[in-house]
Structure formats: C-alpha cells, structure tokens
Motif scaffolding. Structure first.
Motif, mmCIF file in Angstrom:
data_model
loop_
_atom_site.group_PDB
_atom_site.id
_atom_site.type_symbol
_atom_site.label_atom_id
_atom_site.label_comp_id
_atom_site.label_asym_id
_atom_site.label_seq_id
_atom_site.Cartn_x
_atom_site.Cartn_y
_atom_site.Cartn_z
ATOM 1 N N VAL A 112 0.858 -1.183 0.000
ATOM 2 C CA VAL A 112 0.000 0.000 0.000
ATOM 3 C C VAL A 112 0.890 1.227 0.000
ATOM 4 O O VAL A 112 1.735 1.381 0.881
ATOM 5 N N SER B 72 1.037 5.402 0.059
ATOM 6 C CA SER B 72 0.269 6.591 0.384
ATOM 7 C C SER B 72 1.197 7.784 0.315
ATOM 8 O O SER B 72 2.183 7.848 1.032
ATOM 9 N N ASN C 273 -4.142 8.077 8.108
ATOM 10 C CA ASN C 273 -3.649 6.703 8.165
ATOM 11 C C ASN C 273 -3.505 6.145 6.764
ATOM 12 O O ASN C 273 -4.355 6.379 5.911
ATOM 13 N N THR C 274 -2.470 5.364 6.531
ATOM 14 C CA THR C 274 -2.371 4.634 5.274
ATOM 15 C C THR C 274 -3.245 3.397 5.327
ATOM 16 O O THR C 274 -3.950 3.087 4.386
ATOM 17 N N VAL C 275 -3.225 2.673 6.435
ATOM 18 C CA VAL C 275 -4.089 1.521 6.639
ATOM 19 C C VAL C 275 -4.806 1.724 7.967
ATOM 20 O O VAL C 275 -4.187 2.065 8.963
ATOM 21 N N ARG C 276 -6.081 1.507 7.960
ATOM 22 C CA ARG C 276 -6.868 1.654 9.188
ATOM 23 C C ARG C 276 -7.767 0.435 9.325
ATOM 24 O O ARG C 276 -8.423 0.036 8.366
ATOM 25 N N ILE C 277 -7.791 -0.133 10.502
ATOM 26 C CA ILE C 277 -8.657 -1.272 10.784
ATOM 27 C C ILE C 277 -9.655 -0.819 11.837
ATOM 28 O O ILE C 277 -9.267 -0.436 12.941
#
Length: 179
Positions: free
Chosen positions: A98, A100, A107-111
C-alpha cells in the motif's frame, strides 16, 4: 417492442451482446436507458460509466495482471503472481503493498474492529508467523513478527515538539480490566 437482450448476428454488431440496447458497441454492453453501465471488449476489459462516475477493470494481456482504474488512473493492481498493490502498480516485496503519498490522509491503513459479545476474545490484527528450517544457516538470521522502519527528517521547535514513536498505544477501559 424493445428486446431486453440482443445478440448481434451480422453487420457492425456481429458477435456483440447487448442488454438494454440493440446496438451493443462492445462484445458485452449493458445500458440502463440513461448511461452505459458496463461494457467489455474481447472479454478482458470491463468498464462502467454514467454521468456521475466511471471505472475500469482491465486484465492486461502483456503481463496477465488485473487492474482497477477510476478516472483513468490505476488504484488497485493484482499482479499475476498474486501480489496486491493499492496505489502501487508493481507490488513487490510483499503480498499487499500500500502506497500513500497524500498529505491529507491520517492513516495509510486503518482497521476498524468492533466486538459486541464480551464472551468472545478478539484481535483487530493477528500476525501468525511460523518459522521452520534447519538450524545450520550460514550466518545469523533475524526473524520478526512485526518490524517497523521509521525514518523522519521532520524537525520540531521549542514550542512544538516532533515526537516519533515506533509503536504507540492509547489503551482506555472502564470497569474491571487489566491493561
């Protein structure tokens, strides 16, 4: 009478299939009366367009990748070896890569993980790392379940510090819990 489905047999539309149109402009063409909903050429490209948005799913012949584009720009890529790239058209060194570079993202990745049954244990992110192999390596090896490489050239000042943490947590709870 207006047919719901048309299979071309001769002329300009030969071998084309149309749903909602009797003049399919590609091998597969879906029209809802206002805009082309989907069209596919030669069985490898599926496009969607109407007055508000457009997108393309494309299987490239040259390298057998699957590409998802919006507004003419590749946004997600599944490489023929199975690696997936988001904002990255050459995902290497990871099954999911990923990228960004947008300064507006927090956030680049958010859960977002929600568990509503307190009797069920859960993990928002679970890493399962299984290592095997003989212990006769030719050099020392380091294995990690989680590795963080954080580089920064940002600079704070006396009133606004620039804090850098490789791992940071904010744990909040109410009631009887161990944190």
């Amino acid at each position: 009478y207006s047919p719901k489905m048309y299979v071309g047999t001769a002329g300009a539309y030969e071998d084309n299939v149309g749903i909602g149109t009797i003049s399919p402009s590609t091998k597969f063409h879906v029209y809802n009366g206002e805009a082309t909903i989907a069209s596919a050429t030669d069985g490898v490209k599926l496009s969607y367009s109407n007055s508000k948005s457009s997108g393309i799913i494309d299987t490239a012949f040259s390298d057998n990748n699957l590409e998802f584009r919006t507004n003419g720009t590749a946004k997600m890529w599944i490489a023929n070896g199975g690696n997936v790239g988001i904002n990255n058209t050459t995902p290497v060194n990871g099954k999911l890569v990923v990228d960004s570079d947008d300064n507006t993202l927090l956030n680049t990745v958010r859960i977002n993980h929600t568990r509503s049954d307190s009797n069920i244990p859960s993990q928002a992110l679970f890493l399962n790392v299984d290592l095997s192999g003989a212990d006769n390596t030719t050099a020392d090896r380091t294995h990690s379940g989680l590795f963080i490489d954080l580089d920064s050239s940002a600079n704070g000042d006396a009133s606004n510090e620039h804090r850098i943490r490789g791992v940071n947590s904010d744990v909040r709870f109410s009631g009887f819990s161990d944190a």
